[in-house]
Design an enzyme around this catalytic site. Structure first.
Site, PDB file in Angstrom:
ATOM      1  N   LYS A 186     -36.098 -51.555 -34.083  1.00  0.00           N
ATOM      2  CA  LYS A 186     -36.432 -50.623 -35.172  1.00  0.00           C
ATOM      3  C   LYS A 186     -36.572 -51.352 -36.498  1.00  0.00           C
ATOM      4  O   LYS A 186     -37.386 -50.991 -37.329  1.00  0.00           O
ATOM      5  CB  LYS A 186     -35.339 -49.552 -35.328  1.00  0.00           C
ATOM      6  CG  LYS A 186     -35.281 -48.550 -34.210  1.00  0.00           C
ATOM      7  CD  LYS A 186     -34.245 -47.482 -34.491  1.00  0.00           C
ATOM      8  CE  LYS A 186     -32.839 -48.019 -34.632  1.00  0.00           C
ATOM      9  NZ  LYS A 186     -32.287 -48.631 -33.426  1.00  0.00           N
TER      10      LYS A 186
ATOM     11  N   LYS B 244     -37.839 -54.192 -37.317  1.00  0.00           N
ATOM     12  CA  LYS B 244     -39.198 -54.693 -37.555  1.00  0.00           C
ATOM     13  C   LYS B 244     -40.153 -53.539 -37.877  1.00  0.00           C
ATOM     14  O   LYS B 244     -40.984 -53.631 -38.781  1.00  0.00           O
ATOM     15  CB  LYS B 244     -39.629 -55.473 -36.310  1.00  0.00           C
ATOM     16  CG  LYS B 244     -41.085 -55.427 -35.982  1.00  0.00           C
ATOM     17  CD  LYS B 244     -41.854 -56.664 -36.459  1.00  0.00           C
ATOM     18  CE  LYS B 244     -43.343 -56.420 -36.386  1.00  0.00           C
ATOM     19  NZ  LYS B 244     -44.044 -57.105 -35.367  1.00  0.00           N
TER      20      LYS B 244
ATOM     21  N   ASN C 217     -22.060 -50.378 -38.216  1.00  0.00           N
ATOM     22  CA  ASN C 217     -22.152 -50.670 -36.780  1.00  0.00           C
ATOM     23  C   ASN C 217     -23.589 -51.077 -36.441  1.00  0.00           C
ATOM     24  O   ASN C 217     -23.844 -51.748 -35.455  1.00  0.00           O
ATOM     25  CB  ASN C 217     -21.733 -49.452 -35.930  1.00  0.00           C
ATOM     26  CG  ASN C 217     -22.390 -48.146 -36.361  1.00  0.00           C
ATOM     27  OD1 ASN C 217     -23.072 -48.094 -37.370  1.00  0.00           O
ATOM     28  ND2 ASN C 217     -22.171 -47.099 -35.596  1.00  0.00           N
TER      29      ASN C 217
ATOM     30  N   GLY D  76     -27.303 -52.929 -37.320  1.00  0.00           N
ATOM     31  CA  GLY D  76     -27.636 -54.205 -37.932  1.00  0.00           C
ATOM     32  C   GLY D  76     -29.040 -54.548 -37.549  1.00  0.00           C
ATOM     33  O   GLY D  76     -29.438 -54.319 -36.420  1.00  0.00           O
ATOM     34  N   HIS D  77     -29.821 -55.007 -38.506  1.00  0.00           N
ATOM     35  CA  HIS D  77     -31.096 -55.518 -38.075  1.00  0.00           C
ATOM     36  C   HIS D  77     -31.497 -56.769 -38.845  1.00  0.00           C
ATOM     37  O   HIS D  77     -31.053 -57.022 -39.944  1.00  0.00           O
ATOM     38  CB  HIS D  77     -32.197 -54.460 -38.055  1.00  0.00           C
ATOM     39  CG  HIS D  77     -32.308 -53.652 -39.284  1.00  0.00           C
ATOM     40  ND1 HIS D  77     -32.237 -52.285 -39.259  1.00  0.00           N
ATOM     41  CD2 HIS D  77     -32.512 -54.008 -40.547  1.00  0.00           C
ATOM     42  CE1 HIS D  77     -32.377 -51.834 -40.477  1.00  0.00           C
ATOM     43  NE2 HIS D  77     -32.550 -52.856 -41.274  1.00  0.00           N
ATOM     44  N   THR D  78     -32.316 -57.524 -38.147  1.00  0.00           N
ATOM     45  CA  THR D  78     -32.781 -58.778 -38.695  1.00  0.00           C
ATOM     46  C   THR D  78     -34.242 -58.584 -39.042  1.00  0.00           C
ATOM     47  O   THR D  78     -35.017 -58.121 -38.220  1.00  0.00           O
ATOM     48  CB  THR D  78     -32.653 -59.887 -37.627  1.00  0.00           C
ATOM     49  OG1 THR D  78     -31.312 -59.860 -37.156  1.00  0.00           O
ATOM     50  CG2 THR D  78     -32.979 -61.250 -38.181  1.00  0.00           C
TER      51      THR D  78
HETATM   52  P1  IMP Z   1     -19.379 -47.407 -32.606  1.00  0.00           P
HETATM   53  O1  IMP Z   1     -20.626 -46.861 -33.200  1.00  0.00           O
HETATM   54  O2  IMP Z   1     -18.932 -48.700 -33.242  1.00  0.00           O
HETATM   55  O3  IMP Z   1     -18.277 -46.383 -32.560  1.00  0.00           O
HETATM   56  O4  IMP Z   1     -19.675 -47.773 -31.081  1.00  0.00           O
HETATM   57  C1  IMP Z   1     -19.960 -46.776 -30.107  1.00  0.00           C
HETATM   58  C2  IMP Z   1     -21.034 -47.244 -29.141  1.00  0.00           C
HETATM   59  O5  IMP Z   1     -22.273 -47.365 -29.841  1.00  0.00           O
HETATM   60  C3  IMP Z   1     -20.776 -48.614 -28.524  1.00  0.00           C
HETATM   61  O6  IMP Z   1     -21.319 -48.622 -27.222  1.00  0.00           O
HETATM   62  C4  IMP Z   1     -21.565 -49.552 -29.410  1.00  0.00           C
HETATM   63  O7  IMP Z   1     -21.911 -50.742 -28.755  1.00  0.00           O
HETATM   64  C5  IMP Z   1     -22.785 -48.683 -29.679  1.00  0.00           C
HETATM   65  N1  IMP Z   1     -23.484 -49.032 -30.929  1.00  0.00           N
HETATM   66  C6  IMP Z   1     -23.118 -48.730 -32.183  1.00  0.00           C
HETATM   67  N2  IMP Z   1     -24.019 -49.182 -33.064  1.00  0.00           N
HETATM   68  C7  IMP Z   1     -24.994 -49.777 -32.354  1.00  0.00           C
HETATM   69  C8  IMP Z   1     -26.238 -50.397 -32.702  1.00  0.00           C
HETATM   70  O8  IMP Z   1     -26.629 -50.494 -33.869  1.00  0.00           O
HETATM   71  N3  IMP Z   1     -26.962 -50.887 -31.666  1.00  0.00           N
HETATM   72  C9  IMP Z   1     -26.577 -50.748 -30.374  1.00  0.00           C
HETATM   73  N4  IMP Z   1     -25.440 -50.169 -30.008  1.00  0.00           N
HETATM   74  C10 IMP Z   1     -24.657 -49.677 -30.979  1.00  0.00           C
END
Ligand code: IMP
Length: 427
Positions: A16, A18, A38, A40-42
C-alpha cells in the site's frame, strides 16, 4: 472525483505504501484514519528510502497536507521521532495535523500488550507489541487518554490519576509488576503535548472542508481487510477497522462523500503473525518469493509467511469494502516462476465453497482449490503500458480482475514510483 480510499485486501503488507505514495502525488490531502505505529511502510523517492509508521508518506510531497485523524492511536514519542527523522532529511512537517480526539498509546499499553501475548503462550496473536490493542481496549472501555487532554494540564492530571491508579493496581496485584510513577508520566506526556501542539487540530472539520472545496483527499488504510476486527480472521486481527468503512469512522467523514475505493492486492499473499492462511506455501517456492520480495516486516523485522494469491479472500475484500478498482502490486516479484497458482475456491468437507467461511475453525481446515497459470519468466520492471506486459502476465492480471469482479485500476511492477502502470484516472 475528490475523495478516494485505499485499503489492503489481504493481511496487510500488500504494498500500500507504494500505491499511496503514487496517489499522494495527485492528492491535496492524505489522511491516516486507523491503526497506529503497528503499521509501517517503506517509500522509495529518488535515491532515498523512507520508513514511516505513523505520518502519511504524503509528507514527502511539499504541497500535500497530511492528517492523522481521530481513529488512529498515537504513541507521541514515535510521532515526535518521525517528525525529527523527516526534519533531519530536510522534509518540512508544517502541513501535518493530528486530531485532538485521537487516543494516546501510553507506556502501560506496551507492557499490557506483552503481558497478554506472554500469557497466551502458544495461542498468542503475534501482535507487533506496540501497545495498539490495549490502547483501543481503553478507548472502548472509556479509559483512554486523548491527545487534546495533554493541552489542558488539569484535565490531563485528573484523567491520568484515575486511569493510572487502575493500571497500577492491575500491574502490581494481577501481574506482580512494578507500578508506573505518576509524576514522571504526567510530566513526560505534558512535554509531548507541548511538542505536538503546533500539529493538534479538529481534523474532521479540516478533512470535510477539503472535500467540500473539491480538493483531492486520499484516505490511506493501514493493515488489511483480513486483519479487520469485524471482517477479518478474528481473533487473529488488529483492533481497528482497516476496511473502507473504517475511513469514514476514523476520519469523521460521511460515506456519501467517498468517490472511489481502491483495493491493493499483492500478486501473491503474505501474512505476519499467527492465524489461518489457507494458501500458505511452506516449501522452497514460498522461500523463493520471500527472498525475491524481501518479505520481512517493516515494523518488527519478522519473516512474513508467504502463499499464493487467494481470490476467495479477494472477493471477500471486494464485498466488505465495496471496491471500485484493484491496484495489483509486486507483480515483478513473480518474474522468475515458470508456473503460478491462484486459489479460486476452498474444499471443505465434501463441498467446494467460493465464499470465505465465517468461522475461523472452518477457515483453518479448508483446502484451497487452485488454478495453475503460466509464468512469464522475464523482467517486467521496465514495462509502463499494460499492452507491453508479457501475455502470461496479462492473463494473470485479467484472471485476478475476473475472479474478484473488480476492474484493474493500476499495476505496480517495481519499487520505484515510476514503475507503475495506470489504467484509468485515479482521482
Ligand atoms: P497488533 O495490531 O499489533 O495488535 O497486531 C495484531 C495482528 O495484526 C498481528 O497478527 C500483527 O502481525 C498484525 N498486524 C498489525 N499491523 C500490521 C501491519 O501493518 N501489517 C501486517 N500485519 C499487521
Amino acid at each position: 472525483m475528490s475523495a478516494v480510499i485505499v485499503v489492503g485486501t489481504q493481511w496487510g503488507d500488500e504494498g500500500k505504501g507504494k500505491i499511496i505514495d503514487f496517489l499522494s502525488e495527485q492528492a491535496n490531502m492524505v489522511v491516516r484514519h486507523q491503526g497506529g505505529n503497528n503499521a509501517g511502510h517503506t517509500v522509495v523517492s529518488g535515491d532515498r528510502e523512507y520508513k514511516l509508521h505513523l505520518i502519511p508518506s504524503g509528507i514527502l510531497y511539499p504541497d500535500t497536507d497530511c492528517v492523522i485523524a481521530s481513529g488512529v492511536v498515537v504513541d507521541p514519542r514515535v510521532l515526535l521521532d518521525e517528525v525529527d527523522y523527516l526534519h533531519q532529511r530536510g522534509i518540512q512537517t508544517d502541513r501535518l495535523r493530528v486530531s485532538s480526539e485521537a487516543h494516546l498509546i501510553m507506556p502501560y499499553h506496551l507492557v499490557f500488550d506483552s503481558l497478554a501475548e506472554d500469557r497466551l503462550g502458544s495461542q498468542k496473536l503475534g501482535t507487533t507489541l506496540r501497545g495498539v490493542g490495549p490502547a483501543y481496549m481503553d478507548k472502548a472501555s472509556r479509559m483512554g487518554v486523548r491527545i487534546g487532554d495533554l493541552l489542558q494540564p488539569e484535565v490531563f492530571r485528573d484523567r491520568l490519576s484515575r486511569v493510572l491508579a487502575e493500571k497500577n493496581h492491575l500491574l502490581s496485584k494481577a501481574y506482580g509488576r512494578d507500578e508506573f510513577d505518576f509524576d514522571a508520566m504526567f510530566t513526560q506526556y505534558l512535554a509531548y503535548g507541548e511538542a505536538m501542539k503546533p500539529y493538534i487540530a479538529n481534523t474532521s472539520v479540516i478533512i470535510n472542508q477539503a472535500i467540500d472545496a473539491g480538493r483531492r483527499v486520499l484516505f490511506e488504510g493501514a493493515q488489511g481487510t483480513m486483519l479487520d476486527i469485524d471482517h477479518g480472521t478474528y481473533p487473529f486481527v488488529t483492533s481497528s477497522h482497516p476496511i473502507a468503512g473504517g475511513a469514514c469512522i476514523g476520519a469523521g467523514v460521511g460515506p456519501t462523500k467517498i468517490d472511489q475505493v481502491y483495493g491493493v492486492v499483492k500478486a501473491y499473499t503474505s501474512r505476519v503473525g499467527d492465524g489461518p492462511f489457507p494458501s500458505e506455501l511452506l516449501d522452497s517456492v514460498g522461500d523463493g518469493i520471500r527472498e525475491e520480495g524481501h518479505e520481512y516486516g517493516t515494523t518488527t523485522g519478522r519473516p512474513r509467511r508467504i502463499g499464493w494469491l487467494d481470490t476467495v479472500v479477494l472477493r471477500h475484500a471486494s464485498r466488505v469494502n465495496g471496491l471500485t478498482g484493484l491496484a495489483v502490486t509486486r507483480l515483478d516479484v513473480l518474474d522468475r516462476l515458470d508456473t503460478l497458482k491462484v486459489a479460486v475456491a476452498y474444499r471443505y468437507g465434501g463441498d467446494v465453497v467460493t465464499e470465505l467461511p465465517d468461522s475461523l475453525e472452518r477457515l483453518s481446515s479448508v483446502e484451497p482449490v487452485y488454478e495453475t497459470m503460466q509464468g512469464w519468466q522475464r523482467s517486467i520492471t521496465e514495462v509502463r503500458r499494460l499492452e507491453d506486459l508479457p501475455s502470461a502476465a496479462r492473463r494473470y492480471l485479467d484472471r485476478i480482475a475476473e475472479l474478484a469482479e473488480v476492474p484493474l485500476a493500476l499495476v505496480s511492477v517495481g519499487r520505484e514510483r515510476t514503475s507503475t502502470i495506470t489504467l484509468q484516472p485515479l482521482f
